[in-house]
Enzyme design. Structure first.
Site, short mmCIF file in Angstrom:
data_model
loop_
_atom_site.label_atom_id
_atom_site.label_comp_id
_atom_site.label_asym_id
_atom_site.label_seq_id
_atom_site.Cartn_x
_atom_site.Cartn_y
_atom_site.Cartn_z
N GLY A 185 0.85 -1.19 0.00
CA GLY A 185 0.00 0.00 0.00
C GLY A 185 0.88 1.23 0.00
CD GLU A 212 -5.43 6.11 -1.86
OE1 GLU A 212 -4.70 7.11 -1.85
OE2 GLU A 212 -5.62 5.40 -0.86
CB SER A 220 -10.85 14.65 4.34
OG SER A 220 -10.52 15.99 4.04
CD GLU A 243 -14.42 17.56 5.09
OE1 GLU A 243 -13.53 16.69 4.96
OE2 GLU A 243 -15.51 17.34 5.65
C1 LIG Z 1 -9.98 4.31 8.19
C2 LIG Z 1 -8.81 5.02 7.60
C3 LIG Z 1 -7.93 4.33 6.77
C4 LIG Z 1 -6.83 4.98 6.23
N1 LIG Z 1 -5.93 4.27 5.45
C5 LIG Z 1 -4.80 4.89 5.03
C6 LIG Z 1 -3.79 4.16 4.30
O1 LIG Z 1 -3.93 2.97 4.02
N2 LIG Z 1 -2.67 4.82 3.91
C7 LIG Z 1 -2.48 6.13 4.20
O2 LIG Z 1 -1.45 6.68 3.84
N3 LIG Z 1 -3.40 6.84 4.89
C8 LIG Z 1 -4.54 6.25 5.31
N4 LIG Z 1 -5.48 6.97 6.02
C9 LIG Z 1 -5.15 8.35 6.37
C10 LIG Z 1 -6.03 9.37 5.67
O3 LIG Z 1 -5.55 9.63 4.37
C11 LIG Z 1 -6.07 10.62 6.56
O4 LIG Z 1 -6.77 10.28 7.75
C12 LIG Z 1 -6.76 11.77 5.88
O5 LIG Z 1 -5.97 12.26 4.82
C13 LIG Z 1 -7.08 12.92 6.85
O6 LIG Z 1 -5.94 13.26 7.59
P1 LIG Z 1 -6.00 13.36 9.19
O7 LIG Z 1 -6.66 12.12 9.70
O8 LIG Z 1 -4.65 13.71 9.70
O9 LIG Z 1 -7.02 14.54 9.50
P2 LIG Z 1 -6.65 16.08 9.50
O10 LIG Z 1 -5.74 16.39 8.37
O11 LIG Z 1 -6.24 16.46 10.87
O12 LIG Z 1 -8.08 16.69 9.18
C14 LIG Z 1 -9.10 16.80 10.19
C15 LIG Z 1 -10.31 17.48 9.54
O13 LIG Z 1 -9.94 18.81 9.09
C16 LIG Z 1 -10.25 18.94 7.71
N5 LIG Z 1 -9.19 19.75 7.06
C17 LIG Z 1 -7.85 19.59 7.22
N6 LIG Z 1 -7.19 20.52 6.49
C18 LIG Z 1 -8.15 21.26 5.85
C19 LIG Z 1 -8.10 22.34 4.93
N7 LIG Z 1 -6.93 22.86 4.52
N8 LIG Z 1 -9.27 22.84 4.47
C20 LIG Z 1 -10.47 22.32 4.87
N9 LIG Z 1 -10.57 21.28 5.75
C21 LIG Z 1 -9.44 20.75 6.23
C22 LIG Z 1 -10.27 17.53 7.14
O14 LIG Z 1 -11.11 17.46 6.02
C23 LIG Z 1 -10.85 16.75 8.32
O15 LIG Z 1 -12.26 16.86 8.33
C24 LIG Z 1 -6.61 6.34 6.52
C25 LIG Z 1 -7.51 7.04 7.36
C26 LIG Z 1 -8.60 6.39 7.88
C27 LIG Z 1 -9.55 7.15 8.80
#
Ligand SMILES: Cc1cc2nc3c(=O)[nH]c(=O)nc-3n(C[C@H](O)[C@H](O)[C@H](O)COP(=O)(O)OP(=O)(O)OC[C@H]3O[C@@H](n4cnc5c(N)ncnc54)[C@H](O)[C@@H]3O)c2cc1C
Length: 267
Positions: A3, A120, A251, A253
């Site tokens: 992955g 992806e 996400s 957003e």
């Molecule tokens: C179940 C699950 C499986 C996953 N699997 C993988 C994987 O296999 N490999 C991998 O690499 N990653 C994986 N991820 C990681 C995933 O890509 C991240 O969780 C995601 O990109 C969001 O990052 P964060 O969790 O740090 O949230 P944050 O970046 O902290 O965001 C929190 C909230 O703030 C919002 N936000 C943040 N910045 C902004 C902005 N500039 N403008 C507007 N809104 C904003 C986001 O939309 C979200 O609602 C997984 C996540 C989950 C929950």
């Protein structure tokens, strides 16, 4: 199985902190990544790691292929509400990776990662899967005697219209891809609409089965799915599990921000 893992960062991918320091013919990797899907089964892992600090945060990120059996890698599963353990935290502690496992050029990983993320997101559209699920829901509704409910029919029709539009977009990008063009930022549209439809279908399944789902959701929380009525049990588990769809792969957003900037040209 392998992955792509964006180590030590979430939405702000360029701020990733997992480091890879050159030591002879190896990189020494230190850092961690939460939410690594299926890491417990993976033999290999693609990682974006920081090999140096550039002027811009996007510079100095490299793309490494790492054997999951290398000493110093720890995988810690995260148990989720549906009773599964699909996701993990992965820790890298002085993990020695041969330099030959570097993909492309050192420091150019940002570009490779962006390219892969487009694919992806493209793959998260799932128009065909949603078509199958909608068909199953129609059968469930008929079996439970609610197929003629006008509100249910209205919801199904709205989802079907959105799904057809999604399928059209998906086919358009597929034929572009066959002609050698990348999906580009348009892939974000597929990710948003495909995951919203999948969540709407999960909600619909829950509503169709109604209170019959309740004992099964309890069983799932306890980690004991009841096989007596798998469709009802599956409704609760799927609803809980699919909360992830609008978060992972970037996400929704963030996908809207990409579309606003790169497709609509807004600043
Ligand atoms: C179940 C699950 C499986 C996953 N699997 C993988 C994987 O296999 N490999 C991998 O690499 N990653 C994986 N991820 C990681 C995933 O890509 C991240 O969780 C995601 O990109 C969001 O990052 P964060 O969790 O740090 O949230 P944050 O970046 O902290 O965001 C929190 C909230 O703030 C919002 N936000 C943040 N910045 C902004 C902005 N500039 N403008 C507007 N809104 C904003 C986001 O939309 C979200 O609602 C997984 C996540 C989950 C929950």
């Amino acid at each position: 199985m392998s992955g792509l893992f964006r180590t030590g960062a979430g939405s702000d991918l360029a701020s990733l902190t997992t480091s890879a320091v050159r030591d002879g013919d190896h990189y020494v990797v230190n850092g961690q990544k939460i939410w690594t899907t299926w890491a417990q089964w993976a033999d290999w892992i693609f990682c974006l790691v920081r090999t140096h600090k550039g002027e811009r945060p996007q510079q100095g990120i490299s793309f490494l292929l790492i054997d999951m059996r290398t000493p110093g890698i720890t995988v810690r599963p995260i148990r989720t509400l549906d009773g599964e353990a699909e996701f993990n935290e992965v820790f890298f502690n002085d993990v020695r990776v041969p330099v030959e496992n570097l993909i492309g050029t050192e420091g150019e990983g940002w570009g490779y990662g962006k390219y892969l993320l487009e694919y992806e997101r493209f793959s998260m559209s799932g128009a065909a899967r949603s078509k199958r699920i909608l068909g199953e829901l129609k059968e469930d509704a008929a079996r439970l005697g609610v197929a003629n409910d006008p509100l249910l029919q209205d919801r199904m029709t709205r989802i079907e219209i959105q799904r057809l539009a999604l399928e059209h977009m998906e086919l358009k990008l597929l034929s572009q891809s066959e002609a050698g063009e990348n999906p580009g930022p348009e892939a974000s549209k597929l990710k948003i609409r495909g995951t919203e439809i999948a969540q709407a279908l999960a909600q619909l399944r829950l509503d169709i089965w109604g209170s019959q789902v309740l004992p099964y959701s309890e069983a799932f929380l306890e980690g004991e799915a009841d096989a007596e009525n798998p469709a009802a049990a599956g409704a609760a588990a799927a609803w809980l599990n699919l909360r992830k769809l609008t978060i992972w792969g970037g996400s929704n957003e963030i996908q809207r921000m990409i579309l606003a900037k790169q497709v609509l040209g807004l600043r």
